[in-house]
Design an enzyme around this catalytic site. Structure first.
Site, PDB file in Angstrom:
ATOM      1  CE  LYS A 408      -2.792   2.767   3.201  1.00 20.54           C
ATOM      2  NZ  LYS A 408      -3.446   2.822   4.535  1.00 20.54           N
ATOM      3  CE1 TYR A 508     -12.474  -2.681  -2.118  1.00 21.99           C
ATOM      4  CE2 TYR A 508     -10.884  -4.002  -0.901  1.00 21.99           C
ATOM      5  CZ  TYR A 508     -11.745  -3.851  -1.965  1.00 21.99           C
ATOM      6  OH  TYR A 508     -11.878  -4.859  -2.877  1.00 21.99           O
ATOM      7  CG  HIS A 509      -7.166   1.915   3.562  1.00 25.68           C
ATOM      8  ND1 HIS A 509      -5.888   1.508   3.941  1.00 25.68           N
ATOM      9  CD2 HIS A 509      -8.008   0.933   3.990  1.00 25.68           C
ATOM     10  CE1 HIS A 509      -5.969   0.330   4.548  1.00 25.68           C
ATOM     11  NE2 HIS A 509      -7.243  -0.030   4.596  1.00 25.68           N
ATOM     12  CE1 TYR A 510     -14.775   5.022   0.213  1.00 27.89           C
ATOM     13  CE2 TYR A 510     -13.720   3.094  -0.764  1.00 27.89           C
ATOM     14  CZ  TYR A 510     -14.807   3.685  -0.155  1.00 27.89           C
ATOM     15  OH  TYR A 510     -15.935   2.943   0.105  1.00 27.89           O
TER      16      TYR A 510
END
Length: 572
Positions: A408, A508-510
């Protein structure tokens, strides 16, 4: 005891509630205050109306209910209706189950051509994510201007309900050894703290593999002052405005599953009452726009009327941390594990891993059928759909006897924007993240993938890869999978920068869209509007720590305390 004789007792009791939580509660899954929105009256009044019962919203509601009446409007259902679906063995299947209108995961595809998902369930992303629990870095807390002692207490409040030390078994141990051998040092053991090196973090899965979500934080709530409506889709925030005065939020309009509309308004007699958006980084800016708060020209183009406030920064600053996975087939059996061990190198990247994931072939087909259906609705070129169909079967034969190591990019520095697609709050807006627009993000991707290659090729990890297999070769296998809608380039096989561009996935860390200093102030109050706050990841300038859920839950608790303190000070 007659509390009229001791006027200070009321304040003392409130303080106890704020700092320690209530001594009475409902048990998770048996909440008396949790109801289907079809049972809601046509009109109701509360001190606080929270839009979104997700990662931040549940913590916020539990805290505010100690000294106020609170309404939570959650567009999805209850995670307690199907508890086995939240267990560790069903993680992947629950995440990709997207076709049922009431499924907990809602697919969206960014304009960058990357598959993504939104939570649609009480507890939000904590119901469908990989469960890793780790706090924000000290710099994040300092930049946010938060009080460190109160942040610590808020984290601990969350952790008493939902965080656990994982049991680290063989595959995770080998992964840890590979990270250390690859130079991600020192080894810091088990800790919730964000520290450079390799560590074992927390998890929201207990030792039995059962997930504990943000919805469990509602055990702290006062059940007599809280109402949670499920399947309640908020369509608009209501504003009152007088000539030459700031607009003020006074309520919301929401629709139940039968299509009936209801109105919830703030208690008129209470000057401290507020509407609080905690709907997440997609829905919070979207709902502001649908309510007439956003870029005026864009709202007018979509027929939004009335326009309450021209707020050009609503929807701006959208960020999503790109993720790149590497699947490593193993000659040895592996345990079922999600993220436990994480590598935090000095460059802006994180390296995490899991093993033995179970994936239903039928659900994989359902997922891609859902993708194709969405592409058709979006009227994407037929060639794009055809190419995805050709690669369809390549994504189905996934073995569970494998590890997956993911990278990430932290931050990120690259930023995009969100715009309305239409005026239906249940539909996805148009979201562009502009992955790798900033060259520094791309450089960090290359560094992170190089570190993963070193982990895979390390002696410490060698028992869990086949002889003759190397990390660079495993990266190239990803190029054949339908992981996104982006074009592939032959140079990806030898150029890591091109590989990063071609194989973008999301972790999915928007975040962003209602950022602090641009849309809200440091108290999360919407600039230019009274009685309206946004408290969720849409306010973040970057994603905190390795994984944001701990900090988002903490923020709900932290701001709940702040609001109650302001409320009590106003009344004295």
């Amino acid at each position: 005891m007659d509390f009229r004789i001791f006027p200070s007792c009321r304040f003392i009791l409130v303080a106890i509630f704020i700092f320690h939580g209530s001594c009475y509660s409902d048990e998770a899954g048996n909440y008396r205050f949790m109801k289907d929105a079809t049972s809601a009256p046509t009109s109701s009044h509360f001190d606080y109306i929270i839009i979104g019962g997700g990662t931040a919203g549940c913590a916020l509601a539990a805290t505010l209910s100690q000294n106020a009446t609170v309404l939570v409007l959650e567009r999805g259902g209850s995670p307690y209706d199907n508890p086995t679906a939240t267990d560790i063995g069903n993680f992947a299947n629950t995440l990709i189950n997207i076709t049922d209108p009431n499924s907990w995961s809602q697919l969206f595809i960014s304009e960058d051509g990357v598959f993504n998902a939104r939570a649609r369930v009480l507890g939000g992303g904590t119901v469908i994510n990989a469960g890793f629990y780790s706090r924000a870095e000290d710099e994040f807390v300092a930049e946010a201007g938060w009080d460190r002692d109160e942040v610590e207490a808020a984290y601990e409040w969350v952790e008493r309900k939902v965080a656990f030390e994982p049991l680290v078994e063989r595959w995770q141990t080998a992964f840890r050894n590979g990270l250390l051998e690859a130079g991600v040092v020192p080894y810091n053991g088990f800790t919730y703290e964000h520290v450079y090196g390799t560590k074992v973090g927390g998890t929201i899965f207990d030792r039995n593999g059962h997930r504990h979500t943000a919805a469990d934080l509602l055990e702290y709530a006062n059940p007599s002052t809280l109402v949670v409506y499920l399947y309640a889709s908020v369509h608009r925030i209501l504003f009152a405005s007088k000539e030459n005065s700031r607009p003020k939020a006074y309520g919301v309009i929401f629709r139940d599953a039968n299509g009936v509309f209801h109105t919830a308004e703030l208690a008129v007699q209470d000057a401290m009452s507020e509407v609080i958006l905690s709907a997440g980084a997609i829905a919070s800016p979207q709902l502001l726009m649908l309510s007439g708060v956003g870029p005026a020209a864009h709202l007018a183009d979509h027929g939004v009327n009335p326009i309450i406030l021209d707020h050009p920064m609503v929807g701006q600053g959208m960020g999503d941390n790109p993720m790149h996975p590497v699947f490593v087939p193993s000659p040895e059996p592996v345990e079922v594990s999600l993220v436990q061990v994480v590598g935090i190198p000095k460059f802006a990247s994180y390296i995490e891993g899991g093993s033995g994931l179970s994936l239903s072939i039928s659900l994989t087909r359902i997922f891609f059928n859902g993708v194709l259906d969405l592409l058709n609705k979006l009227k994407l070129p037929s060639q794009t759909i055809s190419n995805l169909l050709k690669s369809f079967d390549l994504g189905l034969n996934v073995t569970t006897q494998a590890g997956v190591i993911v990278h990430k990019v932290s931050g990120p520095l690259s930023r995009g924007h969100l715009e309305l697609r239409n005026t239906n709050p249940d539909d996805n807006p148009l979201v562009t993240f502009n992955y790798y627009q900033d060259p520094e993000d791309l450089n960090n991707c290359v560094k992170g993938l190089s570190a993963i290659i070193n982990v895979i090729d390390s002696k410490g990890y060698s028992s869990y890869k086949y002889p003759g297999v190397n990390g660079r070769g495993l990266l190239n296998l990803i190029l054949a999978l339908p992981i996104n809608l982006r074009p592939r380039h032959i140079t990806s096989t030898f150029d890591l920068k091109q590989y990063c561009m071609d194989t973008i996935m999301t972790i999915y860390h928007y975040h962003g869209g209602c950022q602090v200093g641009k849309v809200v102030d440091n108290d999360y109050k919407v600039l230019g509007i009274d009685a309206l706050r946004v408290i969720d990841a849409s306010t973040f300038l970057k994603s905190p720590g390795t994984n944001p859920q701990a900090t988002i839950m903490m923020l709900g608790r932290y701001m709940g305390q702040k609001i109650l303190q302001e409320r009590e000070a106003f009344r004295r």
